[in-house]
Design an enzyme around this catalytic site. Structure first.
Site, PDB file in Angstrom:
ATOM      1  N   GLY A  49       0.826  -1.197   0.000  1.00 51.13           N
ATOM      2  CA  GLY A  49       0.000   0.000   0.000  1.00 51.13           C
ATOM      3  C   GLY A  49       0.859   1.244   0.000  1.00 51.13           C
ATOM      4  N   GLN A  54       2.992   9.993   1.932  1.00 53.63           N
ATOM      5  CA  GLN A  54       4.310   9.387   1.682  1.00 53.63           C
ATOM      6  C   GLN A  54       4.949   9.929   0.409  1.00 53.63           C
ATOM      7  OE1 GLN A  54       2.748   5.191   2.409  1.00 53.63           O
ATOM      8  NE2 GLN A  54       4.819   5.093   3.258  1.00 53.63           N
ATOM      9  N   CYS A 101       7.493  -0.288   6.722  1.00 51.11           N
ATOM     10  CA  CYS A 101       6.942   0.914   6.094  1.00 51.11           C
ATOM     11  C   CYS A 101       7.978   1.515   5.164  1.00 51.11           C
ATOM     12  CB  CYS A 101       6.559   1.926   7.181  1.00 51.11           C
ATOM     13  SG  CYS A 101       5.869   3.447   6.519  1.00 51.11           S
ATOM     14  N   LEU A 102       7.546   1.877   3.974  1.00 50.10           N
ATOM     15  CA  LEU A 102       8.472   2.480   2.999  1.00 50.10           C
ATOM     16  C   LEU A 102       9.073   3.778   3.522  1.00 50.10           C
ATOM     17  CD1 LEU A 102       6.367   1.999  -0.243  1.00 50.10           C
ATOM     18  CD2 LEU A 102       8.455   0.760   0.359  1.00 50.10           C
ATOM     19  N   HIS A 143      -2.907   0.444   8.354  1.00 47.20           N
ATOM     20  CA  HIS A 143      -1.575   1.062   8.246  1.00 47.20           C
ATOM     21  C   HIS A 143      -1.643   2.327   7.385  1.00 47.20           C
ATOM     22  CE1 HIS A 143       2.975   0.607   7.757  1.00 47.20           C
ATOM     23  NE2 HIS A 143       2.672   1.514   6.844  1.00 47.20           N
ATOM     24  N   GLU A 144      -2.327   2.230   6.235  1.00 47.57           N
ATOM     25  CA  GLU A 144      -2.405   3.375   5.320  1.00 47.57           C
ATOM     26  C   GLU A 144      -3.279   4.492   5.896  1.00 47.57           C
ATOM     27  OE1 GLU A 144      -0.218   3.278   3.213  1.00 47.57           O
ATOM     28  OE2 GLU A 144       0.128   1.128   3.217  1.00 47.57           O
ATOM     29  N   HIS A 147      -1.451   6.688   8.161  1.00 51.51           N
ATOM     30  CA  HIS A 147      -0.601   7.684   7.491  1.00 51.51           C
ATOM     31  C   HIS A 147      -1.362   8.986   7.233  1.00 51.51           C
ATOM     32  CE1 HIS A 147       3.237   5.804   6.833  1.00 51.51           C
ATOM     33  NE2 HIS A 147       2.729   4.758   6.210  1.00 51.51           N
TER      34      HIS A 147
HETATM   35 NI    NI Z   1       3.796   3.034   5.899  1.00 48.27          NI
END
Ligand code: NI
Length: 186
Positions: A49, A54, A101-102, A143-144, A147
């Site tokens: 995702g 991000q 997480c990216l 998770h998304e 953000h």
């Molecule tokens: Ni993340």
């Protein structure tokens, strides 16, 4: 399709709760470009995702997708792009599993999440979305969604002692029989 750099922890967009996107603006070129960039970058990064902050974009939008043959889900999780999401727990079950997480590269940690969530929002055409996500999809969605509210998975960990670098996690912590390897959630 262009892809955009993914910002990392320390970038203010990751810690700023965002205003909702005006539903009337969904056809604006700026929003269409953001939607395209989000999906293109999600696919390029190979994560599950990705949320607009991000990419440094202060928009309440996230996208996710898990390809057929990934092995972590039966079948696939088709691409979903969700605008102005609202997430509510569905049932009381909590499940702990590993997340990465990216925007926090190379780290993994155990994160408790609701096993099922109800997701409401808009799709890119302005149609109302209302569905229940469970299992891996529920985890990705939570998770998304976090953000979009300035929250990262580290904030959700109950015990920071499970925090590990990916290489060490792979070597020491991951379940031996676990195939395939979990990817960064986004
Ligand atoms: Ni993340």
């Amino acid at each position: 399709m262009p892809t955009q750099p993914i910002v990392r922890l320390g970038h203010p967009a990751l810690r700023t709760p965002l205003e909702a996107v005006d539903g009337e603006r969904l056809s604006d070129p700026e929003i269409r470009r953001a939607l395209d960039d989000l999906v293109a970058t999600l696919r390029e990064a190979g994560s599950d995702g990705l949320a607009a902050p991000q990419l440094g974009l202060e928009l309440q939008i996230f996208a996710y997708e898990v390809a057929e043959g990934d092995g972590r889900v039966a079948g696939a999780i088709p691409l979903r792009v969700v605008i102005n999401p609202m997430i509510t727990p569905h049932g009381h079950e909590q499940v702990a599993d590993w997340e990465g997480c990216l925007s926090i590269p190379e780290l993994r940690g155990l994160v408790p999440r609701h096993g099922e969530v109800r997701v409401r929002g808009l799709d890119p055409d302005g149609n109302r979305l209302d569905y229940v996500a469970e299992g891996l999809e529920a985890r990705i969605v939570q998770h998304e969604y976090d953000h979009l509210n300035g929250v990262v998975f580290l904030d959700r960990m109950r015990d920071l002692r499970s925090l590990a670098y990916e290489a060490e996690w792979r070597r020491y912590l991951r379940d031996a029989g676990e195939e395939p390897e979990p990817t960064a959630l986004g």
